[in-house]
Design a protein around this motif. Structure first.
Motif, PDB file in Angstrom:
ATOM      1  N   GLU A  97       0.816  -1.214   0.000  1.00 31.74           N
ATOM      2  CA  GLU A  97       0.000   0.000   0.000  1.00 31.74           C
ATOM      3  C   GLU A  97       0.849   1.263   0.000  1.00 31.74           C
ATOM      4  O   GLU A  97       0.517   2.244  -0.657  1.00 31.74           O
ATOM      5  N   GLU A  98       1.956   1.249   0.755  1.00 34.35           N
ATOM      6  CA  GLU A  98       2.834   2.417   0.829  1.00 34.35           C
ATOM      7  C   GLU A  98       3.827   2.471  -0.327  1.00 34.35           C
ATOM      8  O   GLU A  98       4.561   3.446  -0.464  1.00 34.35           O
ATOM      9  N   LYS A  99       3.871   1.408  -1.119  1.00 33.36           N
ATOM     10  CA  LYS A  99       4.850   1.269  -2.202  1.00 33.36           C
ATOM     11  C   LYS A  99       6.257   1.523  -1.655  1.00 33.36           C
ATOM     12  O   LYS A  99       6.993   2.389  -2.109  1.00 33.36           O
ATOM     13  N   SER A 100       6.579   0.704  -0.650  1.00 34.71           N
ATOM     14  CA  SER A 100       7.836   0.871   0.059  1.00 34.71           C
ATOM     15  C   SER A 100       8.493  -0.483   0.305  1.00 34.71           C
ATOM     16  O   SER A 100       7.817  -1.481   0.538  1.00 34.71           O
ATOM     17  N   ILE A 101       9.819  -0.484   0.272  1.00 34.74           N
ATOM     18  CA  ILE A 101      10.607  -1.672   0.569  1.00 34.74           C
ATOM     19  C   ILE A 101      11.656  -1.289   1.605  1.00 34.74           C
ATOM     20  O   ILE A 101      12.315  -0.257   1.478  1.00 34.74           O
ATOM     21  N   VAL A 102      11.771  -2.129   2.637  1.00 34.60           N
ATOM     22  CA  VAL A 102      12.773  -1.920   3.677  1.00 34.60           C
ATOM     23  C   VAL A 102      13.725  -3.113   3.645  1.00 34.60           C
ATOM     24  O   VAL A 102      13.299  -4.258   3.828  1.00 34.60           O
ATOM     25  N   PHE A 103      15.001  -2.839   3.400  1.00 34.44           N
ATOM     26  CA  PHE A 103      16.001  -3.903   3.413  1.00 34.44           C
ATOM     27  C   PHE A 103      16.303  -4.265   4.861  1.00 34.44           C
ATOM     28  O   PHE A 103      16.612  -3.408   5.684  1.00 34.44           O
ATOM     29  N   VAL A 104      16.217  -5.564   5.169  1.00 37.08           N
ATOM     30  CA  VAL A 104      16.339  -6.054   6.540  1.00 37.08           C
ATOM     31  C   VAL A 104      17.699  -6.689   6.798  1.00 37.08           C
ATOM     32  O   VAL A 104      18.335  -6.416   7.814  1.00 37.08           O
ATOM     33  N   GLU A 105      18.137  -7.538   5.879  1.00 41.64           N
ATOM     34  CA  GLU A 105      19.363  -8.300   6.132  1.00 41.64           C
ATOM     35  C   GLU A 105      20.038  -8.685   4.826  1.00 41.64           C
ATOM     36  O   GLU A 105      19.387  -8.945   3.818  1.00 41.64           O
ATOM     37  N   LEU A 106      21.368  -8.731   4.870  1.00 42.85           N
ATOM     38  CA  LEU A 106      22.171  -9.162   3.731  1.00 42.85           C
ATOM     39  C   LEU A 106      23.293 -10.029   4.282  1.00 42.85           C
ATOM     40  O   LEU A 106      23.987  -9.630   5.217  1.00 42.85           O
ATOM     41  N   TYR A 107      23.446 -11.237   3.727  1.00 44.89           N
ATOM     42  CA  TYR A 107      24.494 -12.139   4.214  1.00 44.89           C
ATOM     43  C   TYR A 107      24.885 -13.127   3.133  1.00 44.89           C
ATOM     44  O   TYR A 107      24.179 -13.306   2.147  1.00 44.89           O
ATOM     45  N   HIS A 108      26.036 -13.748   3.327  1.00 41.42           N
ATOM     46  CA  HIS A 108      26.493 -14.800   2.422  1.00 41.42           C
ATOM     47  C   HIS A 108      26.086 -16.138   3.029  1.00 41.42           C
ATOM     48  O   HIS A 108      26.227 -16.343   4.234  1.00 41.42           O
ATOM     49  N   LYS A 109      25.612 -17.042   2.208  1.00 41.16           N
ATOM     50  CA  LYS A 109      25.075 -18.312   2.709  1.00 41.16           C
ATOM     51  C   LYS A 109      26.127 -19.162   3.424  1.00 41.16           C
ATOM     52  O   LYS A 109      25.780 -19.986   4.254  1.00 41.16           O
ATOM     53  N   ASN A 110      27.397 -18.960   3.134  1.00 46.77           N
ATOM     54  CA  ASN A 110      28.443 -19.724   3.815  1.00 46.77           C
ATOM     55  C   ASN A 110      28.713 -19.202   5.221  1.00 46.77           C
ATOM     56  O   ASN A 110      29.281 -19.910   6.035  1.00 46.77           O
ATOM     57  N   GLU A 111      28.339 -17.955   5.485  1.00 41.28           N
ATOM     58  CA  GLU A 111      28.566 -17.359   6.793  1.00 41.28           C
ATOM     59  C   GLU A 111      27.398 -17.574   7.743  1.00 41.28           C
ATOM     60  O   GLU A 111      27.544 -17.445   8.947  1.00 41.28           O
ATOM     61  N   LYS A 112      26.242 -17.893   7.183  1.00 45.03           N
ATOM     62  CA  LYS A 112      25.027 -17.990   7.979  1.00 45.03           C
ATOM     63  C   LYS A 112      24.059 -18.937   7.275  1.00 45.03           C
ATOM     64  O   LYS A 112      23.921 -18.889   6.064  1.00 45.03           O
ATOM     65  N   ASP A 113      23.374 -19.782   8.048  1.00 43.47           N
ATOM     66  CA  ASP A 113      22.461 -20.739   7.430  1.00 43.47           C
ATOM     67  C   ASP A 113      21.148 -20.101   6.995  1.00 43.47           C
ATOM     68  O   ASP A 113      20.658 -20.347   5.903  1.00 43.47           O
ATOM     69  N   ASN A 114      20.543 -19.302   7.884  1.00 40.32           N
ATOM     70  CA  ASN A 114      19.230 -18.726   7.610  1.00 40.32           C
ATOM     71  C   ASN A 114      19.165 -17.282   8.043  1.00 40.32           C
ATOM     72  O   ASN A 114      20.068 -16.769   8.694  1.00 40.32           O
ATOM     73  N   GLU A 115      18.042 -16.653   7.693  1.00 38.26           N
ATOM     74  CA  GLU A 115      17.807 -15.269   8.087  1.00 38.26           C
ATOM     75  C   GLU A 115      17.700 -15.147   9.610  1.00 38.26           C
ATOM     76  O   GLU A 115      17.396 -16.120  10.289  1.00 38.26           O
ATOM     77  N   ASP A 116      17.949 -13.955  10.112  1.00 43.13           N
ATOM     78  CA  ASP A 116      17.867 -13.669  11.548  1.00 43.13           C
ATOM     79  C   ASP A 116      16.401 -13.369  11.887  1.00 43.13           C
ATOM     80  O   ASP A 116      15.943 -12.234  11.772  1.00 43.13           O
ATOM     81  N   ARG A 117      15.682 -14.398  12.277  1.00 44.14           N
ATOM     82  CA  ARG A 117      14.253 -14.245  12.559  1.00 44.14           C
ATOM     83  C   ARG A 117      13.997 -13.309  13.734  1.00 44.14           C
ATOM     84  O   ARG A 117      12.988 -12.619  13.759  1.00 44.14           O
ATOM     85  N   GLN A 118      14.921 -13.269  14.686  1.00 48.28           N
ATOM     86  CA  GLN A 118      14.743 -12.370  15.832  1.00 48.28           C
ATOM     87  C   GLN A 118      14.838 -10.911  15.374  1.00 48.28           C
ATOM     88  O   GLN A 118      14.078 -10.074  15.823  1.00 48.28           O
ATOM     89  N   ARG A 119      15.761 -10.618  14.473  1.00 47.23           N
ATOM     90  CA  ARG A 119      15.876  -9.260  13.927  1.00 47.23           C
ATOM     91  C   ARG A 119      14.578  -8.869  13.234  1.00 47.23           C
ATOM     92  O   ARG A 119      14.091  -7.756  13.395  1.00 47.23           O
ATOM     93  N   ILE A 120      14.021  -9.778  12.475  1.00 43.79           N
ATOM     94  CA  ILE A 120      12.778  -9.515  11.764  1.00 43.79           C
ATOM     95  C   ILE A 120      11.647  -9.226  12.743  1.00 43.79           C
ATOM     96  O   ILE A 120      10.930  -8.233  12.625  1.00 43.79           O
ATOM     97  N   LYS A 121      11.508 -10.090  13.745  1.00 43.21           N
ATOM     98  CA  LYS A 121      10.433  -9.914  14.728  1.00 43.21           C
ATOM     99  C   LYS A 121      10.601  -8.630  15.539  1.00 43.21           C
ATOM    100  O   LYS A 121       9.619  -7.955  15.830  1.00 43.21           O
ATOM    101  N   ASP A 122      11.838  -8.283  15.876  1.00 42.52           N
ATOM    102  CA  ASP A 122      12.084  -7.068  16.653  1.00 42.52           C
ATOM    103  C   ASP A 122      11.712  -5.809  15.885  1.00 42.52           C
ATOM    104  O   ASP A 122      11.293  -4.810  16.465  1.00 42.52           O
ATOM    105  N   ASN A 123      11.859  -5.838  14.568  1.00 42.53           N
ATOM    106  CA  ASN A 123      11.618  -4.637  13.750  1.00 42.53           C
ATOM    107  C   ASN A 123      10.230  -4.569  13.118  1.00 42.53           C
ATOM    108  O   ASN A 123       9.825  -3.508  12.667  1.00 42.53           O
TER     109      ASN A 123
END
Length: 114
Positions: free
Chosen positions: A86-112
């Protein structure tokens, strides 16, 4: 389309820029694609479910990076963003390399995005 970044995303980007110097240019290309098609597009990106949030969160599995020669979209870089239609907006949350981290930081997502 309006683009914004979480402070944690800015730290991720700054850290990864040391290894992958083309990330700013690569992100500009991603932004141009997202302006046209911001929703998920399997197999390159998909919606993250199971968070208990109304916000549309999308994980880009195949982000091209010029600094990773010969790899193209199989670079291993992952981008997580929140899409507000609706707002026509995108917020970048996280950027990582798959070898450094298995999955997204779900706690960061929930906190924000409560």
């Amino acid at each position: 389309m309006n683009f914004d970044e979480l402070p944690d995303f800015e730290r991720d980007l700054k850290s990864l820029l040391k290894k992958y110097r083309t990330l700013y240019d690569d992100l500009e290309i991603v932004k141009r694609v997202l302006e046209v098609e911001p929703n998920e597009r399997p197999p390159f990106s998909y919606r993250i479910d199971g968070l208990g949030l109304e916000t549309c969160l999308i994980k880009v599995k195949k982000m091209a990076c010029k600094a990773l020669k010969g790899k193209g979209v199989n670079s291993g870089l992952r981008l997580i963003y929140a899409y507000f239609e609706e707002e026509k907006s995108i917020v970048f949350v996280e950027l990582y390399h798959k070898n450094e981290k298995d999955n997204e930081d779900r706690q960061r997502i929930k906190d924000n995005f409560k």
